[in-house]
Design a protein around this motif. Structure first.
Motif, PDB file in Angstrom:
ATOM      1  N   ARG A 234      21.388  53.684  51.570  1.00 18.73           N
ATOM      2  CA  ARG A 234      22.336  52.932  50.761  1.00 18.73           C
ATOM      3  C   ARG A 234      22.968  51.776  51.547  1.00 18.73           C
ATOM      4  NH1 ARG A 234      25.864  57.921  48.481  1.00 18.73           N
ATOM      5  NH2 ARG A 234      25.892  58.321  50.721  1.00 18.73           N
ATOM      6  N   ALA A 235      23.557  50.856  50.795  1.00 20.09           N
ATOM      7  CA  ALA A 235      24.236  49.719  51.418  1.00 20.09           C
ATOM      8  C   ALA A 235      25.513  49.424  50.641  1.00 20.09           C
ATOM      9  CB  ALA A 235      23.334  48.494  51.429  1.00 20.09           C
ATOM     10  N   ALA A 236      26.465  48.800  51.327  1.00 20.11           N
ATOM     11  CA  ALA A 236      27.715  48.380  50.696  1.00 20.11           C
ATOM     12  C   ALA A 236      27.979  46.922  51.049  1.00 20.11           C
ATOM     13  CB  ALA A 236      28.874  49.261  51.138  1.00 20.11           C
ATOM     14  N   HIS A 237      28.793  46.265  50.224  1.00 17.56           N
ATOM     15  CA  HIS A 237      28.972  44.813  50.328  1.00 17.56           C
ATOM     16  C   HIS A 237      30.362  44.460  49.794  1.00 17.56           C
ATOM     17  CE1 HIS A 237      27.510  40.704  48.443  1.00 17.56           C
ATOM     18  NE2 HIS A 237      28.411  40.513  49.397  1.00 17.56           N
ATOM     19  N   PHE A 238      31.160  43.837  50.635  1.00 19.22           N
ATOM     20  CA  PHE A 238      32.446  43.289  50.204  1.00 19.22           C
ATOM     21  C   PHE A 238      32.482  41.812  50.541  1.00 19.22           C
ATOM     22  CE2 PHE A 238      33.614  47.670  49.934  1.00 19.22           C
ATOM     23  CZ  PHE A 238      34.699  47.735  49.073  1.00 19.22           C
ATOM     24  N   GLU A 239      33.251  41.046  49.769  1.00 20.65           N
ATOM     25  CA  GLU A 239      33.329  39.607  49.998  1.00 20.65           C
ATOM     26  C   GLU A 239      34.640  39.064  49.450  1.00 20.65           C
ATOM     27  OE1 GLU A 239      30.749  35.547  48.914  1.00 20.65           O
ATOM     28  OE2 GLU A 239      30.402  37.415  47.800  1.00 20.65           O
ATOM     29  N   HIS A 240      35.206  38.086  50.158  1.00 20.52           N
ATOM     30  CA  HIS A 240      36.308  37.273  49.646  1.00 20.52           C
ATOM     31  C   HIS A 240      36.071  35.826  50.036  1.00 20.52           C
ATOM     32  CE1 HIS A 240      39.234  39.706  47.625  1.00 20.52           C
ATOM     33  NE2 HIS A 240      39.488  40.487  48.651  1.00 20.52           N
TER      34      HIS A 240
END
Length: 255
Positions: A234-240
């Motif tokens: 699995r992978a996770a991704h956050f961005e601002h």
């Protein structure tokens, strides 16, 4: 070419960022077990209409893409790291979901992403999501005048690697402003004290993409857009999207 923007432009980007924040909020609320992914895209489309904004994702076609992107948002599930297409697949309890979205309003763009578990989620998935969120926070904290771009990149890499996770090959953020993707690139790997010096007025999107297995390798799936971990983890991704100011970084896509 790197562009530095004025406080007036920051405010216009903040307006676009508020639309992005609303999309992420409403789509996350709608993301329950049994919901088709295309229904999440419909939620985003409704928000965009109501806010009189447009999606910079819809019909976007970079040189490597086989066809224009067919949706308003990206919805990536479990092993899909980024660029997942919201189609007829249905969410399941325990899925790890990433929603990545942008908005263009009055000539300026915002771009942000969030990962979450459908339902309660397993402990390992929750830890992956939380570590990726923290990586973004730490990277933003280093985005101050006088620091180097490598300080931002190193914050992402150090947080992920120290937790035993990988960084998706070649992943990273980008400049943002009147276009969704501008200079400079903002890699997710780097060394402190290296790279361009950060100055007030620089507007960038920072986006950690973290893999659960600790391996970095990815593969593009048959749809030509979705990028997944090569080993199926699995992978996770956050961005601002943020602006660097003399008083520190300001998040333009905050709720």
């Amino acid at each position: 070419m790197v562009t530095y923007r004025s406080p007036r432009e920051w405010e216009r980007m903040r307006d676009a960022g508020r639309v992005v924040a609303r999309i992420l909020r409403d789509v996350s609320k709608a993301a329950e077990a049994g919901v088709p992914l295309r229904e999440l895209d419909a939620v985003a489309a409704r928000v965009l209409r109501e806010e009189r904004a447009t999606s910079p994702f819809l019909h976007y076609k970079p040189s490597w893409a086989p066809y224009p992107y067919p949706a308003n948002i990206c919805v990536s599930i479990n092993e899909v790291v980024v660029h997942g297409i919201p189609d007829g697949r249905v969410l399941r309890e325990g899925d790890l979901v990433t929603v990545d979205c942008g908005a263009r309003l009055n000539g300026y763009c915002g771009d942000a992403a969030v990962s979450f578990m459908v339902g309660t989620g397993d402990e390992a998935g929750v830890r992956l999501v939380e570590t990726t969120r923290v990586a973004l926070e730490r990277a933003i904290d280093r985005a101050v005048p006088g620091n180097r771009l490598g300080d931002v990149s190193a914050a992402v890499e150090e947080t992920a690697r120290n937790a035993g996770y990988g960084i998706a090959d070649g992943s990273g953020g980008h400049g943002i402003g009147t276009e969704m993707h501008e200079d400079p690139p903002v890699p997710n790997t780097g060394r402190r004290g290296r790279g361009m010096r950060l100055r007030e007025g620089l507007t960038i999107a920072i986006e950690p993409l973290v893999t659960e297995s600790g391996r970095d390798a990815t593969v593009t799936l048959d749809d030509g857009w979705s990028v997944a971990t090569r080993d199926g983890s699995r992978a996770a991704h956050f961005e601002h999207s943020i602006v660097i100011t003399g008083d520190g970084p300001v998040v333009l896509t905050a709720p």
